[in-house]
Every structure is written in structure tokens, then in C-alpha cells.
Design an enzyme around this catalytic site. Sequence first.
Site, PDB file in Angstrom:
ATOM      1  N   HIS A  63       0.802  -1.220   0.140  1.00 16.72           N
ATOM      2  CA  HIS A  63      -0.040  -0.042  -0.094  1.00 16.72           C
ATOM      3  C   HIS A  63       0.877   1.290   0.131  1.00 16.72           C
ATOM      4  O   HIS A  63       2.004   1.190   0.432  1.00 16.72           O
ATOM      5  CB  HIS A  63      -1.132   0.186   1.306  1.00 16.72           C
ATOM      6  CG  HIS A  63      -0.354   0.119   2.698  1.00 16.72           C
ATOM      7  ND1 HIS A  63      -0.107   1.312   3.179  1.00 16.72           N
ATOM      8  CD2 HIS A  63      -0.028  -1.103   3.337  1.00 16.72           C
ATOM      9  CE1 HIS A  63       0.563   0.954   4.332  1.00 16.72           C
ATOM     10  NE2 HIS A  63       0.468  -0.223   4.603  1.00 16.72           N
TER      11      HIS A  63
ATOM     12  N   ASP B 287      -0.347   4.430   1.046  1.00 18.91           N
ATOM     13  CA  ASP B 287      -0.917   5.548   1.776  1.00 18.91           C
ATOM     14  C   ASP B 287       0.103   5.450   3.217  1.00 18.91           C
ATOM     15  O   ASP B 287       0.538   4.344   3.558  1.00 18.91           O
ATOM     16  CB  ASP B 287      -2.235   5.502   1.958  1.00 18.91           C
ATOM     17  CG  ASP B 287      -2.865   4.364   2.632  1.00 18.91           C
ATOM     18  OD1 ASP B 287      -2.322   3.012   2.122  1.00 18.91           O
ATOM     19  OD2 ASP B 287      -3.469   4.292   3.821  1.00 18.91           O
TER      20      ASP B 287
ATOM     21  N   ASP C  29       6.690   1.369   6.355  1.00 18.82           N
ATOM     22  CA  ASP C  29       5.408   0.757   6.275  1.00 18.82           C
ATOM     23  C   ASP C  29       4.356   1.882   5.389  1.00 18.82           C
ATOM     24  O   ASP C  29       3.864   2.919   5.951  1.00 18.82           O
ATOM     25  CB  ASP C  29       4.690   0.840   7.705  1.00 18.82           C
ATOM     26  CG  ASP C  29       3.188   0.361   7.716  1.00 18.82           C
ATOM     27  OD1 ASP C  29       2.640  -0.319   6.544  1.00 18.82           O
ATOM     28  OD2 ASP C  29       2.538   0.425   8.600  1.00 18.82           O
TER      29      ASP C  29
ATOM     30  N   GLU D 184      -5.016   1.577   3.002  1.00 18.30           N
ATOM     31  CA  GLU D 184      -5.046   0.649   3.807  1.00 18.30           C
ATOM     32  C   GLU D 184      -5.014   0.995   5.391  1.00 18.30           C
ATOM     33  O   GLU D 184      -5.528   0.559   6.339  1.00 18.30           O
ATOM     34  CB  GLU D 184      -3.687  -0.261   3.631  1.00 18.30           C
ATOM     35  CG  GLU D 184      -3.596  -1.287   4.428  1.00 18.30           C
ATOM     36  CD  GLU D 184      -3.074  -1.584   5.879  1.00 18.30           C
ATOM     37  OE1 GLU D 184      -3.248  -2.213   6.753  1.00 18.30           O
ATOM     38  OE2 GLU D 184      -2.559  -0.274   6.045  1.00 18.30           O
TER      39      GLU D 184
END
Length: 448
Positions: A87, A89, A120, A151
Site C-alpha cells: 500500500h 498510503d 510501512d 490501507e
Amino acid sequence: MTESELRATIAQQMPGVRADLERLVRIPGIAFEGFDHSHVERSAEAVAELLRGCGLDTQIVRHGGQPAVIGRKPAPPGAPTVLLYAHHDVQPTGDPALWASDPFEPVERDGRLYGRGAADDKAGVMAHVAALRAFGDRLPVGVVVFVEGEEEYGSDSLDAIIQAHLEELRSDVIVIADSGNWDIGRPALTTSLRGLVNLFVEVKVLKSAVHSGMFGGPVPDALTALARVLSTLHDDTGEVAVGGLVGREGASVDYPEDRFREEAGMLDGVQLIGQGTITDRIWTKPSISVLGIDAPRTLEAANALQATAKAKIGVRVAPGDDPKSVYAAVKGHLEKNVPWGAHVEVTLESDGSPSVIEATGPGFEAARAAFRAAWDGAEPVDMGVGGSIPFIATFQELFPDATILVTGVEDPYSGAHGPNESLHLGEFERVCVAEALLFKNIAETLTK
């Protein structure tokens, strides 16, 4: 390509991979309400550009939420197809004063790259890109790269995106690069994750705030009533005291307490709560945490009894339990235990299912072999994760025949979701090597 050729190619490409990672980190793509979502659009465009540069047929898609990116390259005849998830975002940064450097200006310190999303999960995106670049036009498997755009905000539109692109996403192996490794120098496959229930509890005792001197004594204040009902969620040892929640013991990995305390950043003298092994408590048993309280700030608090108080509660759901029944159990517990006849309202914010992966079969062995090679013979760990990736259960349901590999770039010191999030650059290169070797192993194992 041989293993040595892949290693050499990845090593040669790492400066460019890192530069592209830093460009992604500089984009503050936060999908939460109240943030400028044009940055999420920029982030999706940047990811799409990277995938097109790898020769993938790429599109940006959305179904009522933030933009996701899907890139595809067909499999050679008889070869399997691998779905690569990540992801783009990121979480909000929180208080900037807690960061040692600008969250959106990547900085290297002591072999780690600091910045929001550095671990992350923009490094997850770039691990996929690095593996694709390593093969160039000689990719031995088909790939579908699916990079989600919300996410961190709950994946509200994910189901709709998957359903709309179900056949495009169908694959033999799914690699979800959104977890972590057991330690620096020790790779891991994530084989269980807890689910999540977030809810609000609001306590009301008055029509409006009143003078604490005139009415304090006989009249309860809402904050005290809220504190008392929240205190019933745990017993004196800190074990969850809500009836009806599922939990089990028997996690097989040892997690030394001194290491756990250091990685958590616990202060001296603060005790661990709950019962059982540490891995049981964070992987296979439920937990309940108070995430926030709406109340007057102390500097602004008047001498008044508060009429209402509200808290947000996070419940991590153990594998084998159902988020809907967990919400019902916690709601019933709060309603039963609110003191002094205070009015209470409990509302659900969001939920997500736990998952357990039976990590056997040729796809898993291909992954373990890739990890051993990339980490110079270190044996990979099958580990649980206390956090939640609810859509894994969705993938399990929609693609029941696919091998699902939950991997990642994080280590115990990455600090994802917190201030000073970081990526260990040496481990990141190993992750990239491992994914390239995984393509090779899967092609050799599963090609018909």
C-alpha cells in the site's frame, strides 16, 4: 537468471531503488479525513509510473475511496502468476515535536532510513519494484502488482476494487509485503494475525455541565463514570475481563521479556499485564486498549462536572474469533458495568477479521528457500503478528487455491505508526534479494 546474477543485479540497482523510495516518502499520502488527499493522488501516480517503468500494463483504479494501482504482466507459457500487494498510503505523523527530523524528508542515521512510510509500506512497494527490475524482460512468472491507497484508513473500498477486478487479480501465489521479520538478520513468514474491532463508548450523566462546588458530591461527573466502566475491561492482573472472547495458548516462538520490553520502549518498573507467554499475549489472545478520550484539556478545564465523556476502544481479536461477536460481547459488558445509572451508548467504528495461514506446500517452501539464501542460511521463523491486516481473510475467501505469503520489510525497531519510523537499509536489500529469488523458485516449482 542464477542466484549470483540476481544478487549482483539487486546490489547494482539498490542506489536507484533507494532514490525512488525516498521520492515516495516525500509524498505525504495520508488517506485519513481532514488531510489533503491530493497527496494520495500524487502517490498513486508515482507508483503507477514506477510500475510502467518495469514494463507493466498499469492503471489507477478507485471505487468510492482513494486510488489504488494495478499493474500486470502476463505469465510465460505454463508459468504461474504472482500477485504482489503493498500500500502507498501512510499513517498521520502525530506530534512533529516527537520526530528527530522532518517525517516527510527521508534521512539516514546509523544505517536506517527515517521517514513516515519508509518502512510501512513504501519499502514494500519498492521491494516489488526491485524484484521486477532485477529480471527486466526475462521475468519467469506472470505478475499482478496491486498497491492499495487507503490501507491505513481501513481499506473501506478494497472489497469493491477486488470484486471489480477479480479476474485481473486472480493468481497462483499472493505476496503481501506489509508485515515484518522476526529480528535483524532473521527472516519470517507471518502465519497468523489478530483481527480488529474499534468502537466508541459515550457516557452521559447531565443535560449540561454544572458547577462542581454547587453540585459535586451527590452528582457524578461523566469522566469518573467513564473511567470506572473502562476499568472493568481488565482484571487486577491486566487480563481481559470481558466474557465470551476467544483466546488460546501455545505460540511456539520464544520472545524473551528483556527483548520485548526494549522493543516496546517500556519504562523501568512498569509491569507487563495479562497472563501466559508473551507470544500468546500478542498473537493468540485478545487485547483491549483505550485509544483516546474526549475530555477538556487540563489547562482549559473549568471547575465543572462534565455532562458527557467519550472514549475510543481498540480490541484485537484473537485468531478463531469473530469480530461481530466480539463487538457484541464488549458492548454488552460496557452496558452492564456502567456505574450509577449513567446513560451509555456504544457504537462500532470498524472491524476486521483475524486470519490463520496453514503455511505448508511448495509455495511456502519456495519462500523459505529464498529467505535462507537472502539471509545467508538463517532459518526463517513462522510467526504471528498482534496487529491486523483484515483483507488477508478476504483474499483467503476469494482465492482459496492461492498460496498466500505474508512477508515484509519491518524489523522490531522500525517504529511503524509511531514517530521516527525507520527502515534498516541492509535488511531492505535482503528483502529485495529474497523476493527476486522467490520469483525464480516459484517458476521452477510451479511451472507446468
